[in-house]
Each structure stands twice: as structure tokens, then as C-alpha cells.
Design a protein around this motif. Structure first.
Motif, mmCIF file in Angstrom:
data_model
loop_
_atom_site.group_PDB
_atom_site.id
_atom_site.type_symbol
_atom_site.label_atom_id
_atom_site.label_comp_id
_atom_site.label_asym_id
_atom_site.label_seq_id
_atom_site.Cartn_x
_atom_site.Cartn_y
_atom_site.Cartn_z
ATOM 1 N N ARG A 91 0.834 -1.207 0.000
ATOM 2 C CA ARG A 91 0.000 0.000 0.000
ATOM 3 C C ARG A 91 0.867 1.255 0.000
ATOM 4 N N PHE A 92 1.920 1.250 0.820
ATOM 5 C CA PHE A 92 2.760 2.447 0.981
ATOM 6 C C PHE A 92 4.180 2.137 0.487
ATOM 7 N N ALA A 93 4.297 1.688 -0.745
ATOM 8 C CA ALA A 93 5.566 1.171 -1.270
ATOM 9 C C ALA A 93 6.667 2.221 -1.234
ATOM 10 N N HIS A 94 6.382 3.461 -1.619
ATOM 11 C CA HIS A 94 7.408 4.490 -1.722
ATOM 12 C C HIS A 94 7.543 5.328 -0.445
ATOM 13 N N GLN A 95 6.707 5.079 0.533
ATOM 14 C CA GLN A 95 6.718 5.910 1.756
ATOM 15 C C GLN A 95 7.229 5.158 2.979
ATOM 16 N N LEU A 96 7.071 3.822 3.037
ATOM 17 C CA LEU A 96 7.362 3.027 4.236
ATOM 18 C C LEU A 96 8.697 2.301 4.103
ATOM 19 N N HIS A 97 9.525 2.430 5.150
ATOM 20 C CA HIS A 97 10.777 1.679 5.272
ATOM 21 C C HIS A 97 10.665 0.812 6.523
ATOM 22 N N TYR A 98 10.721 -0.515 6.333
ATOM 23 C CA TYR A 98 10.469 -1.475 7.425
ATOM 24 C C TYR A 98 11.664 -2.416 7.549
ATOM 25 N N THR A 99 12.225 -2.536 8.783
ATOM 26 C CA THR A 99 13.370 -3.423 9.013
ATOM 27 C C THR A 99 13.118 -4.264 10.262
ATOM 28 N N VAL A 100 13.666 -5.508 10.215
ATOM 29 C CA VAL A 100 13.589 -6.431 11.349
ATOM 30 C C VAL A 100 15.005 -6.903 11.658
ATOM 31 N N SER A 101 15.376 -6.838 12.953
ATOM 32 C CA SER A 101 16.715 -7.283 13.362
ATOM 33 C C SER A 101 16.567 -8.173 14.599
ATOM 34 N N ILE A 102 16.426 -9.497 14.356
ATOM 35 C CA ILE A 102 16.229 -10.461 15.434
ATOM 36 C C ILE A 102 17.060 -11.703 15.123
ATOM 37 N N ASP A 103 17.852 -12.154 16.094
ATOM 38 C CA ASP A 103 18.654 -13.360 15.916
ATOM 39 C C ASP A 103 17.762 -14.591 15.853
ATOM 40 N N GLU A 104 18.222 -15.597 15.047
ATOM 41 C CA GLU A 104 17.397 -16.785 14.861
ATOM 42 C C GLU A 104 17.237 -17.593 16.139
ATOM 43 N N GLU A 105 18.230 -17.552 17.047
ATOM 44 C CA GLU A 105 18.146 -18.329 18.281
ATOM 45 C C GLU A 105 17.051 -17.800 19.221
ATOM 46 N N GLU A 106 16.578 -16.584 18.958
ATOM 47 C CA GLU A 106 15.542 -15.999 19.804
ATOM 48 C C GLU A 106 14.140 -16.283 19.274
ATOM 49 N N LEU A 107 14.043 -16.953 18.124
ATOM 50 C CA LEU A 107 12.734 -17.165 17.506
ATOM 51 C C LEU A 107 11.905 -18.198 18.241
ATOM 52 N N LYS A 108 12.510 -19.002 19.141
ATOM 53 C CA LYS A 108 11.762 -20.000 19.890
ATOM 54 C C LYS A 108 11.145 -19.448 21.176
ATOM 55 N N ALA A 109 11.429 -18.205 21.495
ATOM 56 C CA ALA A 109 10.918 -17.620 22.736
ATOM 57 C C ALA A 109 9.397 -17.604 22.730
ATOM 58 N N ALA A 110 8.808 -18.002 23.859
ATOM 59 C CA ALA A 110 7.349 -18.042 23.987
ATOM 60 C C ALA A 110 6.804 -16.632 24.097
ATOM 61 N N ILE A 111 5.655 -16.392 23.433
ATOM 62 C CA ILE A 111 5.027 -15.075 23.439
ATOM 63 C C ILE A 111 3.530 -15.272 23.252
ATOM 64 N N PRO A 112 2.692 -14.455 23.928
ATOM 65 C CA PRO A 112 1.247 -14.564 23.707
ATOM 66 C C PRO A 112 0.908 -14.280 22.243
ATOM 67 N N LYS A 113 -0.040 -15.031 21.719
ATOM 68 C CA LYS A 113 -0.457 -14.881 20.335
ATOM 69 C C LYS A 113 -1.058 -13.496 20.111
ATOM 70 N N LEU A 114 -0.825 -12.930 18.928
ATOM 71 C CA LEU A 114 -1.313 -11.602 18.556
ATOM 72 C C LEU A 114 -0.781 -10.527 19.497
ATOM 73 N N SER A 115 0.548 -10.516 19.705
ATOM 74 C CA SER A 115 1.179 -9.491 20.536
ATOM 75 C C SER A 115 1.865 -8.426 19.694
ATOM 76 N N LEU A 116 2.542 -8.819 18.590
ATOM 77 C CA LEU A 116 3.310 -7.858 17.820
ATOM 78 C C LEU A 116 2.445 -7.091 16.823
#
Length: 600
Positions: A453-478
Motif C-alpha cells: 500500500r505504501f511502497a514508496h513511503q514506508l521503510h520497514y526493518t527487522v533485526s532479530i537473531d534466529e536463536e531468539e525465535l523459539k521464545a514463547a510469546i502470547p499470540k497476537l502481541s506484535l
């Protein structure tokens, strides 16, 4: 009172056993302590009066013996006054016959010599002064002479000029001796014709003064009629200034308190002298202490026994109450510990049984309430999960429609698949806990639509290590937090939008930071949001048709504890950062992403 309210009073404010123990000890000890103190003080006063009476009696007897001793010395002088040779000498001085004068002088010298040797070793010398002839006869161990002094000697001038019959004074040249002087009077008209004096050692009276007692602390004085101190027998106590002169107006015998000292005094009747003794109060107290110790010992033993008995009774009395209090402290109707009941048959046992019965009823009621509330919250959450923001859905469908005409079918299919995966994640995953990898994949589908929708306006980055992807989190938090960032922060802002998601560990916490460069919020609004985040009532509530920021925080606390949740930083015009705190070491191994999956 401040000490009682402070740290010292804590054990007594928080423990009935301590208060009961202290109360019984005070009730037992205070009367005994008061009786012991009163008895000790009465005993001290009795001993004080006894010692005072003894010293008054000793003073009287000592003064009487001194009076006899001075009477003996006066008797020596009287023997000379009635000596016919003295009368012959005084008459011969009025005649012109030199042979008679010489014979009279020789008779006087012989009489004085006999008088000196009959007096004993206490008398150091004898003197006779004739006023008319100005002859001074001196007899002592080293000389027997007569001379005519140019001026009247001081000791006789005081006696003759002041018309005194007797005078006792300490020798100015030797403080260890004194002079007993008596005038020679004409019988017819009491005219002063001269004087006779004895030089006597002061230590001659020491043996008599020993009748007062042998206390080394006692100070003994002999004073004259003018209040002057003639002799200090012993003692190191400092003598109050003016003490001797102040006793002139006192009765002949008695005592008084002078500061810390007891002052006893008694008159030596035949001389006008007075004997004075100073006894420190500590001496009387020390004398009374010997008797007082037994009373104090008995009082101490009685108080100790009372403390032991009071402590035992207080312990026995308070033990059931303390046991009940500890049972109540360990009572946990929420987690199932309602106590073993009581086997006691008294009032405490009945109270314990009633409390355990009440605890079981509370447990049942809490369980029912908890189940009902959990079912309600679960239903609300599932209802929220089953919804997608209508505004977002409408925009997405419009985006797909426009892409069908303007884009390749493959691109349109990617958007449709992302929307489909979002629905599948919301509806088909019943568990409330998931892992960070699955949550990031769901967020990636949402961001893929937003980036389209906002191709030329939005800059989105994610910086998360793969070893942290198993951490438990309530669903629909982010995704709800990122949706809030769009709705409240980015959409009202003109220009380029930046959205960054990164994660880092802080000891036992894993913190996920969601930062945007949106419009931010004011300090007052930030404080309001923080206060609502700190509310720990466990409620799940809606914000329109979205799962709100506060619901995410409440569910994190519900699953992981009060030390986890959400915090925020924001400045007006500078953007907002939301920090999501979850446990770093609580993992869910089954997460639905593959290695290398892109989240945006």
C-alpha cells in the motif's frame, strides 16, 4: 515513645507473644523492683541514721576526753599561778633590793623547770612573761633562761591587749605545735600582770581523736572560738571555704550536710575550742552497702524467678495463638492449602476448625469465580481474534482490486495469500501462546500488505537473531502494536515512514523494541498511557475492534508474571518506541517458520 514506634517496637507490634511476654514480665518484675528499691532505700536511711548517731556519740566522747586532756595542761598552769614563788617574784619586782630580786628570779626558773619536767614529753616548753619587769622566762629541753625582749612578744600582746584570760593558737613557726596561754591576774582588781604559756605538740591529741573511728576518708579539725582552723588531724577532703566560721552560730553538738559531706561538730567546753569531722557521703553509703547487698541479692533473685515464671506462662499461653497465626499465614485457599484441621478441644481449636471450613468454602467460591471469569475472557479474546480491522480489510480488498488491473497476477496472488495466512493464523491456532517466529511470520504477512500500500513511503526493518525465535510469546502481541504504530503514529505524519523491530537480551528478559518515527505523543499523554499499563487488574478489554496495547500487556503479565509486560518511550514529533518484555529462556520448540524466512 519514638523508640517504641521505631525499630525497637517492631517485634512488639507484630507479635502477640512478645507483647504478652513483656507484659507479664513487667507485671511480675515491677512490683518486686519497686519493693526492692524502697526496702534498699529504707535500709540505707536506717544505716545512715545509725552511722550518724554513732558519729555524734563518738564526737561527744572525744570532746569530753579532749576536755580532760586540756584540763590537765591547765592544771599545770594553775599550779604555777598558785606557786608562792610567783607571788614573791612579783612583789620583789616592786622593791629595790637586788639580792631579793635575784633570788626571786632563781625561784621562778626552778619552778618552771620542775613544771616542764613534770608535764611529760607532750609539753615542749614553758614560758612566763612578767609585764612590769618585761622579763621572759624560757624553759625547754635545750635551755633554761631569762631575757628581757625589746618588744612585747606577739603571743602575749594578743592576750594582754584583748584582755583575754586564756588563748590557744597554733605556733606560727611550727604548725605541728600549739601554745596554751593563760594570763596572770592580780587577785584584787584582775589587772594583767603577765602570762604563762605551754608549747604542746598537736600530735598529743591524735590518740584521743582516734576515738572518732579509723576511717581514712574522715577529715578531723580543731577550730578556735573565732572560727579559725587550728589543727587538721587527718583526711584529704577539701574543706568548704568558711565552714569553720559558719559553725560559730551552730549549737555545741550536732551535724549538718555540706554538699556531699556530713559535718559533725562538738565543743571542748573548758577551752572554747571545737572538734569538727568531715565524712564523705560515700563512706556512709559504703557502710550501708554491706547490709544493702543482701536485700539487693534477694530482690534480684526474686525478680529473676519472676521473669522465668512469667516467660514460661506467657509462652504456654501464647503458643496456641502463635500456632493458629502461623496456620493462617500458611493457609492458601487459592492454591489448595486449606490446612490439616485441628485436634484441640478448646476455643482455639474451635476457631482453627471454623477457619479451615471457611477456607475451603472460599476456595470453592474462588474456583467457580475464576473459571467463570476465565471462560468470559477466553470468549472475548477469541471474538477479538476472529476479527480483523474492517478498515484494514477494506483497504486491502481495494488494493487487491486495483492490483488485478495494474499488476501481474503473481503479485496480486502474494497479497491474497498474505491476507489468507493472517486469517488462518487468527482463526485456526487455538493456543494463546505461540513462539516469536510464528508471531513474526504473522506480522510479516501484515507488513507485506502495508508495504504494497505504501511502497514508496514506508521503510520497514527487522533485526532479530534466529536463536531468539523459539521464545514463547502470547499470540497476537506484535501485530496489534505495529497496527497501533500505523494508526496513531505514522498515518498522521507527512513524509517518509520508518518502522524498525529489533530484539536484545537483558539477563533473564528478552526485549522486543518496536520503533516508529511518527508524530509521537506529549508528556502528559505518555504518563497517562504508562499509568494504564501499570494497572495489574488482569482485565482484557477492547479498543474499538482491535486488540489494544493494554490487552497485550495484561496477557503477558498473566502468562509470565508481573516483572514482564510493556513499557514505552515517546516524544512529540520524534516518534514512539514500544518495548515488549518476555522471558528469554522460556521456549516453544514448534514454530511454523522455516530457516531463512523473511519477515518483511
Amino acid at each position: 515513645m519514638r523508640l517504641w514506634r521505631g525499630k525497637l517496637g517492631i517485634p512488639f507490634r507484630h507479635s502477640i507473644r512478645s507483647r504478652l511476654l513483656m507484659s507479664m514480665i513487667l507485671v511480675a518484675v515491677i512490683p518486686i523492683a519497686i519493693l526492692t528499691i524502697v526496702a534498699t532505700e529504707n535500709n540505707r536511711r536506717s544505716m545512715e541514721m545509725e552511722i550518724i548517731g554513732t558519729n555524734l556519740s563518738n564526737m561527744k566522747w572525744t570532746a569530753s576526753y579532749l576536755d580532760e586532756q586540756f584540763a590537765d595542761w591547765n592544771q599545770l598552769i594553775y599550779s604555777m599561778l598558785i606557786n608562792p614563788y610567783l607571788d614573791g617574784y612579783l612583789r620583789a619586782s616592786e622593791e629595790a633590793d637586788l639580792s631579793r630580786k635575784f633570788a626571786a628570779q632563781r625561784d621562778i626558773t626552778d619552778s618552771l623547770t620542775n613544771m616542764y619536767y613534770s608535764a611529760g614529753n607532750q609539753v615542749l616548753g614553758v614560758r612566763l612573761y612578767a609585764k612590769d619587769t618585761r622579763h621572759l622566762f624560757v624553759v625547754n629541753a635545750s635551755t633554761s633562761s631569762m631575757r628581757t625582749p625589746a618588744v612585747l612578744p606577739d603571743i602575749y600582746s594578743i592576750l594582754l591587749e584583748q584582755h583575754k584570760d586564756v588563748l590557744i593558737r597554733t605556733d606560727p613557726q611550727d604548725a605541728g605545735r600549739f601554745q596554751l596561754i593563760r594570763s596572770i591576774n592580780r587577785f584584787e582588781n584582775k589587772e594583767k600582770l603577765g602570762a604563762i604559756s605551754l608549747d604542746i605538740r598537736w600530735d598529743a591529741v591524735d590518740k584521743t581523736l582516734e576515738l572518732l573511728g579509723r576511717q581514712n576518708e574522715m577529715t578531723v579539725l580543731i577550730t578556735d572560738t573565732d572560727g579559725q582552723i587550728l589543727y587538721r588531724s587527718r583526711g584529704e577532703a577539701s574543706i568548704p571555704q568558711g565552714l569553720a566560721s559558719s559553725l560559730i552560730t551552730e549549737p555545741e553538738d550536732g551535724y549538718r550536710k555540706e554538699g556531699e559531706n556530713y559535718v559533725f561538730y562538738s565543743a571542748i567546753e573548758s577551752t572554747g575550742l571545737r572538734i569538727v569531722s568531715l565524712i564523705p557521703g560515700s563512706v556512709i553509703n559504703q557502710s550501708a552497702w554491706t547490709t544493702m547487698r543482701s536485700g539487693l541479692l534477694v530482690g534480684t533473685l526474686a525478680a529473676t524467678l519472676a521473669v522465668v515464671v512469667a516467660a514460661f506462662l506467657a509462652w504456654r499461653t501464647a503458643t496456641p495463638i502463635v500456632t493458629l497465626a502461623r496456620s493462617l499465614r500458611d493457609l492458601d485457599p487459592i492454591h489448595g492449602n486449606t490446612g490439616p484441621g485441628s485436634t484441640r478441644t478448646d476455643e482455639i481449636g474451635m476457631l482453627e476448625r471454623r477457619l479451615y471450613q471457611m477456607s475451603r468454602r472460599i476456595k470453592e467460591q474462588v474456583r467457580k469465580e475464576y473459571v467463570m471469569r476465565l471462560e468470559k475472557n477466553t470468549a472475548e479474546l477469541k471474538a477479538l481474534q476472529s476479527q480483523i480491522n474492517p478498515h484494514f480489510l477494506q483497504n486491502t480488498l481495494q488494493l487487491i482490486g486495483s492490483m488485478l488491473f495494474a499488476k501481474q497476477p503473481q503479485e496480486s496472488y502474494e497479497i491474497v495469500r498474505s491476507l489468507s495466512d493472517m486469517f488462518r493464523y487468527v482463526i485456526r491456532e487455538p493456543e494463546d501462546l505461540t513462539n516469536l517466529g510464528a508471531e513474526l511470520k504473522h506480522l510479516g504477512n501484515y507488513m507485506k500488505i502495508q508495504q504494497q500500500r505504501f511502497a514508496h513511503q514506508l521503510h520497514y526493518t527487522v533485526s532479530i537473531d534466529e536463536e531468539e525465535l523459539k521464545a514463547a510469546i502470547p499470540k497476537l502481541s506484535l501485530q496489534p502494536l505495529v497496527e497501533n504504530a500505523f494508526f496513531h503514529g505514522l498515518e498522521p505524519r507527512q513524509g517518509t515512514w520508518e518502522l524498525e523491530i529489533k530484539a536484545y537480551k537483558e539477563e533473564s528478559k528478552l526485549t522486543i523494541a518496536i520503533r516508529d518515527n511518527g508524530v509521537g505523543m506529549s508528556a502528559d499523554r505518555l504518563n497517562e498511557v504508562r499509568m494504564r499499563l501499570e494497572q495489574q487488574d488482569g482485565q482484557l478489554w477492547r479498543q474499538g475492534s482491535r486488540i489494544g496495547l493494554h490487552n497485550v500487556a495484561a496477557r503477558i503479565r498473566l502468562h509470565f508474571g508481573e516483572e514482564y509486560g510493556i513499557s514505552m518511550e515517546s516524544s512529540a514529533g520524534q516518534g514512539t518506541t514500544v518495548y515488549l518484555h518476555i522471558p528469554a529462556h522460556q521456549h516453544l520448540d514448534s514454530w511454523s517458520t522455516r530457516k531463512g524466512t523473511s519477515y518483511g
